[in-house]
Structures are given as C-alpha cells and as structure tokens.
Design an enzyme around this catalytic site. Structure first.
Site, PDB file in Angstrom:
ATOM      1  CE  LYS A   1     -13.485  15.160  38.737  1.00 53.19           C
ATOM      2  NZ  LYS A   1     -12.357  14.865  39.657  1.00 53.19           N
TER       3      LYS A   1
ATOM      4  CG  ASP B   1     -14.353  12.331  55.049  1.00 53.06           C
ATOM      5  OD1 ASP B   1     -14.160  13.016  54.029  1.00 53.06           O
ATOM      6  OD2 ASP B   1     -15.467  12.207  55.593  1.00 53.06           O
TER       7      ASP B   1
ATOM      8  CE1 TYR C   1     -16.267  13.048  38.554  1.00 48.74           C
ATOM      9  CE2 TYR C   1     -16.870  13.076  36.230  1.00 48.74           C
ATOM     10  CZ  TYR C   1     -15.956  12.786  37.227  1.00 48.74           C
ATOM     11  OH  TYR C   1     -14.736  12.242  36.906  1.00 48.74           O
TER      12      TYR C   1
HETATM   13  C1  AKB Z   1     -17.186   9.000  34.533  1.00 49.45           C
HETATM   14  O1  AKB Z   1     -17.709   8.316  33.650  1.00 49.45           O
HETATM   15  O2  AKB Z   1     -17.833   9.616  35.378  1.00 49.45           O
HETATM   16  C2  AKB Z   1     -15.674   9.120  34.543  1.00 49.45           C
HETATM   17  C3  AKB Z   1     -15.228  10.332  33.799  1.00 49.45           C
HETATM   18  C4  AKB Z   1     -15.242  10.333  32.328  1.00 49.45           C
HETATM   19  O3  AKB Z   1     -14.842  11.280  34.396  1.00 49.45           O
HETATM   20  N1  AKB Z   1     -15.096   7.949  34.008  1.00 49.45           N
END
Ligand code: AKB
Length: 318
Positions: A144, A51, A140
C-alpha cells in the site's frame, strides 16, 4: 471522455456494494464488473474475467468497452497477504502498476484504495496525521505504501487523475471480507446472531479505526466526483468514521442481544492490529472535498443486526 466504468475485484467486500451503487447511479450497461473468477449466474450484466497482473487483457477490456474510469479494487488484504507475500506483491503492486500504465495510455480516471496498513509501529497511534511515519510491518502495508507512491508519481509525472483513500476496517453485511485483520468486526455479528457467542482473534482492548459500508461507498464516490483542483493529495487521503475497541463492540452488541458472549483468543493478527493506529486525523479529506461520515458505533450495530437478521441466507463469501 469515455464514460464506461470498470470495477476490478468487483466480487469482493467493497466491490460488490460499489457495483450496486454505481449501477443505480449510471445504469447497468455503464458498469463493467471484473474479477479473477468466472461468475456463472450473472450473464445478464456485463462481467469480464480479469487477472489484474495481465496488462494486455486489461487493455483489451478498456478498449472493448471504451472505459473512462477504473475503480481498481482487486487486492489481497493484510492477513492473507502474510500467508502469501509473493502473491500479495504481484496483485497489489504489479496489478496497480498495470492499471496506472493503461490509465496513462488511455487518459483514464482511477480510484484505488490504500489502507491504514501503510502505518506501522513508529507512527503516532492517536490522531495519526495525514503525513506521518510509514513503516508497515506487513507485506500488505508495504504494497500500500508502494502503491501510494506509484499513484503520486503517475499523477505528478504523467497527469493521471488517480485518487485514493486510506480506508479503515470496513463493516458490511452483503459480502464477507476476505482475509483482513479487521474481519473480526464483521464476523462477530454473524456469530452473535447464529450462535450467541464469538471467539475474537484480537484482545478486548484492541482499538482500530472503522467505517460502515454506506459511508465507505459515499466517500469513494464523493472523492471521485470532487473538482480536480480540490484534490491536493495524490498519494492517499486519511479517512475515518469511528474508532472502537473489540470490547466496546461486544458491549454495544449486548445492548441488543444481552445473552451474547465473547471470548478472546488472539492469533497472528494481533501483532498486525497492534502496529496500526487507533484513531486517525482525516481533516485533509474533510477540508479538501467535504468528507463527513454518517454512522457511529450505535448506528452501525443497530443496522448490521437488523440487516443480517433479515438477509441471513444471502451473504456472499469471497
Ligand atoms: C485489513 O484488515 O487488512 C483491511 C484494511 C484495514 O486494510 N480491512
């Protein structure tokens, strides 16, 4: 430098293909797979349960195998990240920070994938430049952007050789993607072959940057093999191959399967897709280390359909 390679998130969509190619190039023993879950059926190859939010365990594995390079792929994708934002932050940011800390202490080279998800509603949608507004609307995307800044910081401040790509949607047939917004561009092939129809969760005019897995693996390995002096960007390189709309993908599949039909029922992932660029300018990657893609839409569709038809029962879910 130690030359053992550790791959985190090795059972995921990219990891499972990358491990095969790394083992082909460097030998089975040189490549250690790791992921959160136990994988009972691969005793013969090196595999560790890890993990990535556990820095101590990561460091133990690095010392045990004398790891020299980490391909750090463990991550939650955009749609899953919206369903569990805390876990998304923990895995994507704290996991990366742990990898960079261990890389700093043990002089490791690191690959880490960023994403087109760093961009947001105020980013130019067409030919998005390398340096552009980054105002992601997903957790997300936020992880990033944070990750890119961490990579740049560890490279500039501590000399960590960390390299990164802003990956577009990746299309592949060995392992299904797990919870991304671009997953429709993979699911559609399986449904077209199995049922002759698909209900797509984005509108037909949704145009996103995409890439076939062999190109993605080639890009990752080319970036990692490039001369250090050529790596001028330590946040993350824009990277692309093709951009197409959902309707164009359907039309191309219909060239091979004329009876295939697609309906559209956009869900929460539409808003995520709408916040991302349609086309990307990846000239820095092309100029700095010679990136060139091989697969266009026609080649992707042709190969995906023939691979899935011949390997129907083998696909792995994550
Ligand atoms: C997603 O759709 O979350 C991934 C990306 C584009 O980072 N494939």
């Amino acid at each position: 430098m130690n030359n053992t390679i550790l791959v985190t998130g090795s059972r995921g969509q990219i990891g499972s293909d990358l491990v095969v190619e790394l083992r082909r190039r460097y030998g089975n023993k040189q490549v250690i797979e790791s992921s959160r879950s136990a994988a009972p059926n691969i005793e013969s190859l090196s595999y560790e349960v890890l993990d990535v939010s556990d820095r101590q365990r990561l460091e133990e594995i690095v010392k045990q195998y004398q790891v020299g390079t980490i391909y750090h792929l463990a991550s939650l994708l955009s749609a899953k990240g919206e369903q569990n934002p805390d876990l998304c932050w923990d895995v994507n940011v704290n996991g990366l920070k742990n990898v960079l800390e261990v890389a700093k202490s043990h002089q490791l080279k690191v690959f880490w994938p960023s994403s087109i998800a760093v961009f947001g509603p105020h980013t130019p949608k067409l030919d998005t430049p390398q340096i552009a507004v980054e105002d992601p609307s997903t957790m997300y995307g936020i992880t990033k952007v944070t990750g890119e800044l961490l990579c740049n910081y560890y490279a500039q401040r501590f000399g960590v050789d960390v390299r990164s790509l802003r990956l577009p949607g990746i299309i592949s047939y060995n392992t299904l993607p797990g919870g991304g917004t671009t997953d429709f561009a993979v699911e559609i092939f399986y449904e077209a072959i199995k049922h002759g129809s698909y209900t797509c969760f984005v509108r037909p005019d949704t145009r996103l940057p995409m890439m076939y897995m062999p190109d993605a693996i080639a890009a990752i390995l080319q970036l990692m093999a490039a001369d250090e002096a050529g790596i001028k960007i330590r946040t993350s390189y824009n990277l692309t191959a093709v951009s197409f709309s959902a309707a164009e993908l359907v039309a191309e599949i219909q060239q091979h399967l004329p009876d295939f039909t697609c309906e559209y029922a956009p869900d929460f992932r539409q808003a995520i897709a709408d916040s991302w660029p349609s086309t990307i300018d990846d000239s820095s990657a092309r100029n700095d280390w010679g990136w060139q893609h091989k697969y266009d839409l026609q080649a992707i569709v042709r190969d995906m359909l023939s691979q899935i038809k011949s390997q129907k029962s083998k696909v792995k879910k994550i």
